[in-house]
Design a protein around this motif. Structure first.
Motif, PDB file in Angstrom:
ATOM      1  N   MET A  57       1.476   7.117  -6.703  1.00 36.59           N
ATOM      2  CA  MET A  57       0.357   7.884  -7.151  1.00 36.59           C
ATOM      3  C   MET A  57       0.669   9.095  -7.473  1.00 36.59           C
ATOM      4  O   MET A  57       1.066   9.809  -6.401  1.00 36.59           O
ATOM      5  N   SER A  58       0.471   9.864  -8.478  1.00 37.35           N
ATOM      6  CA  SER A  58       0.652  11.260  -8.741  1.00 37.35           C
ATOM      7  C   SER A  58      -0.649  11.802  -8.111  1.00 37.35           C
ATOM      8  O   SER A  58      -0.502  13.018  -7.762  1.00 37.35           O
ATOM      9  N   ASP A  59      -1.848  11.534  -8.263  1.00 37.28           N
ATOM     10  CA  ASP A  59      -3.219  11.940  -7.804  1.00 37.28           C
ATOM     11  C   ASP A  59      -3.595  11.060  -6.739  1.00 37.28           C
ATOM     12  O   ASP A  59      -3.986   9.944  -6.634  1.00 37.28           O
ATOM     13  N   LEU A  60      -3.493  11.726  -5.370  1.00 29.06           N
ATOM     14  CA  LEU A  60      -3.943  11.233  -4.015  1.00 29.06           C
ATOM     15  C   LEU A  60      -5.432  10.886  -4.092  1.00 29.06           C
ATOM     16  O   LEU A  60      -6.044  10.145  -3.226  1.00 29.06           O
ATOM     17  N   LYS A  61      -6.246  11.789  -4.958  1.00 28.82           N
ATOM     18  CA  LYS A  61      -7.715  11.569  -4.943  1.00 28.82           C
ATOM     19  C   LYS A  61      -8.098  10.287  -5.267  1.00 28.82           C
ATOM     20  O   LYS A  61      -9.226   9.710  -5.084  1.00 28.82           O
ATOM     21  N   LYS A  62      -7.215   9.630  -6.217  1.00 26.10           N
ATOM     22  CA  LYS A  62      -7.542   8.238  -6.525  1.00 26.10           C
ATOM     23  C   LYS A  62      -7.439   7.198  -5.309  1.00 26.10           C
ATOM     24  O   LYS A  62      -8.289   6.360  -5.443  1.00 26.10           O
ATOM     25  N   LEU A 118       4.108  10.308   3.014  1.00 26.31           N
ATOM     26  CA  LEU A 118       5.619  10.036   2.554  1.00 26.31           C
ATOM     27  C   LEU A 118       5.404  10.676   0.773  1.00 26.31           C
ATOM     28  O   LEU A 118       6.493  11.157   0.397  1.00 26.31           O
ATOM     29  N   ASN A 119       4.354  10.469   0.266  1.00 23.41           N
ATOM     30  CA  ASN A 119       4.006  11.019  -1.005  1.00 23.41           C
ATOM     31  C   ASN A 119       4.244  12.686  -0.855  1.00 23.41           C
ATOM     32  O   ASN A 119       4.607  13.130  -2.095  1.00 23.41           O
ATOM     33  N   ILE A 127       0.977  -1.082  -0.008  1.00 24.55           N
ATOM     34  CA  ILE A 127      -0.322  -0.003   0.093  1.00 24.55           C
ATOM     35  C   ILE A 127       0.895   1.341   0.162  1.00 24.55           C
ATOM     36  O   ILE A 127       0.686   2.212  -0.631  1.00 24.55           O
ATOM     37  N   THR A 128       1.864   1.305   0.726  1.00 22.39           N
ATOM     38  CA  THR A 128       2.735   2.537   0.884  1.00 22.39           C
ATOM     39  C   THR A 128       3.418   2.715  -0.384  1.00 22.39           C
ATOM     40  O   THR A 128       3.247   3.851  -0.627  1.00 22.39           O
ATOM     41  N   LEU A 129       4.040   1.572  -1.095  1.00 23.30           N
ATOM     42  CA  LEU A 129       4.824   1.978  -2.290  1.00 23.30           C
ATOM     43  C   LEU A 129       3.895   2.249  -3.528  1.00 23.30           C
ATOM     44  O   LEU A 129       3.926   2.995  -4.252  1.00 23.30           O
ATOM     45  N   GLY A 130       2.590   1.919  -3.425  1.00 20.06           N
ATOM     46  CA  GLY A 130       1.666   1.854  -4.193  1.00 20.06           C
ATOM     47  C   GLY A 130       1.067   3.602  -4.340  1.00 20.06           C
ATOM     48  O   GLY A 130       0.972   4.284  -5.325  1.00 20.06           O
ATOM     49  N   ILE A 131       0.588   4.089  -3.103  1.00 27.22           N
ATOM     50  CA  ILE A 131       0.370   5.408  -2.816  1.00 27.22           C
ATOM     51  C   ILE A 131       1.487   6.426  -3.312  1.00 27.22           C
ATOM     52  O   ILE A 131       1.309   7.359  -4.016  1.00 27.22           O
ATOM     53  N   VAL A 132       2.810   5.991  -2.946  1.00 27.88           N
ATOM     54  CA  VAL A 132       3.969   7.015  -3.144  1.00 27.88           C
ATOM     55  C   VAL A 132       3.829   7.030  -4.684  1.00 27.88           C
ATOM     56  O   VAL A 132       4.262   8.032  -4.988  1.00 27.88           O
TER      57      VAL A 132
END
Length: 415
Positions: free
Chosen positions: A63-68, A149-150, A56-61
């Motif tokens: 992502m350019s769009d946190l709304k996703k 982290l993002n 999850i952490t690496l996946g969110i990092v």
């Protein structure tokens, strides 16, 4: 011949067969094999939370769009509610048509067991569910950490460490999965040795009805869901056949959860979607458990000759729509949720739970497999819906299952 000897699926299937034979012919010895199954599941559980956190952490990092993140989470919860509600209706309809409880004699009550389940039902709350469910806690922590982290500048070094940790965690998991045949052997030997095939005879109609219903759900409902995005259910089942056998042998979907996450990512689902949907689905997308609970309630009503009114059936549906979502976070979950349902409608004797004790272990295998497949299908559907799915990867994965299994056999040489 060499490929057969080094094929993990072959050894898991052989172990399940050997365990069943030992349980039937030497039950006293087979019961002692329980420690093998429990130990294997306990070791696999050690990998679940680190994998969820890292994925999850690496996946969110990434992502350019946190709304996703919020959008995927919202869609996942909506999907879970719709599909489990469909499962709930299917269970009730089939149980009313086949009438598996008709003609079954009422059981003698085991007061110790009944008081335990009644107490568990009375004490259930969503707060306890959250406090007892470490997976959900890790999921939320990973979401927060990933978002923070993002936004951090100079995060590359931390991400590098996390990526390295993820690589070695999966290598460790691959090594542990080599012992899956031992775990499957112990789980199956204990089940057959402890409960015996003879215990199935009085409730054979219920068993058959549950298995048929779950089969219909998988090959009609889940098939249709994947068909929306031109994904073959049969090819997907073949792709995860090794994990399905492990779940069958151990009667636990946890045993295959980390491997499922890895395989879904290899099959084209994005890391972020896999990390969000699979762990959340483990607690909220329990298709098999929902079918079983609905059928068990109607079954017990038939056993005791209780004619449920339309409003009472609606009450059962409403209760199970909520309580079944927390089943995975409660010890003895199936019976506790069932007990809370019986207490709420107050027309079916709680003593009926004693009738299900003998066969529950055998039906838990069908529940676990259905839950497991359902979470895989949910992830593929949501990845497609979010356009976070690589069809080229899927086609390569589905057509090269043997290659993937070779990688699993040599985890150090093949990172």
């Amino acid at each position: 011949m060499k490929k057969l000897v080094t094929n993990l699926t072959f050894w898991v299937l052989t172990a399940i067969t050997a365990g069943a034979l030992l349980g039937h012919f030497a039950p006293d010895v087979a019961i002692k094999m329980e420690v093998l199954g429990k130990t294997f599941i306990s070791v696999v559980k050690l990998f679940i939370n680190p994998i969820i956190f890292l994925t999850i952490t690496l996946g969110i990092v990434g992502m350019s769009d946190l709304k996703k993140v919020g959008r995927v989470g919202g869609k996942a919860l909506l999907y879970f509610e719709i599909v489990t509600t469909v499962a709930l209706f299917i269970g009730i309809v089939v149980a009313n048509i086949i009438q598996p409880g008709a003609g079954v004699s009422t059981p003698a009550a085991n007061e110790a067991d009944l008081s335990k389940y009644a107490k568990g039902a009375a004490e259930f709350s969503w707060l306890n569910f959250f406090l007892d469910n470490v997976t959900i806690q890790v999921l939320l922590i990973a979401l927060v950490f990933g978002v923070v982290l993002n936004r951090v500048t100079g995060k590359e070094r931390i991400v590098g460490y996390l990526s390295l940790a993820s690589k070695w965690v999966f290598k460790g998991l691959h090594l542990v999965m080599l012992f899956a045949p031992i775990g499957a052997f112990g789980g199956m030997a204990y089940t057959i040795g402890k409960y015996g095939i003879a215990t199935l005879i009085p409730l054979a109609k219920l068993m058959l009805t549950v298995y048929i219903t779950m089969g219909l759900f998988v090959f009609v409902v889940l098939y249709s869901i994947l068909r929306m995005y031109r994904v073959s259910l049969l090819k997907f089942l073949r792709y995860i056949r090794e994990e399905l056998l492990i779940v069958l042998g151990t009667s636990s979907s946890e045993a295959g959860l980390p491997s499922l996450m890895e395989k879904l990512e290899r099959a084209g689902c994005s890391k972020s979607v896999v990390g969000l949907v699979v762990p959340a689905g483990y607690s909220f997308n329990l298709d098999g458990t929902t079918i079983y609970l609905s059928m068990a309630t109607i079954f017990l009503a038939q056993v005791y000759g209780v004619e449920l009114s339309f409003s009472q059936v609606l009450t059962i549906i409403g209760i199970l729509m909520v309580t079944s979502k927390g089943a995975a976070g409660v010890t003895g979950s199936g019976f506790i949720v069932l007990a809370s349902t019986l207490q709420a409608i107050q027309v079916i004797p709680l003593e009926g739970l004693a009738l299900l004790l003998g066969v529950d272990r055998f039906m838990s295998e069908a529940r676990s497999i259905t839950n497991f497949i359902g979470n895989g299908v949910a992830t593929i559907w949501l990845a497609n819906n979010e356009r976070e799915f690589d069809r080229t990867k899927m086609e390569q994965a589905f057509s090269n299952v043997a290659v993937f299994e070779d990688i699993r056999q040599n985890p150090i040489e093949n990172p």
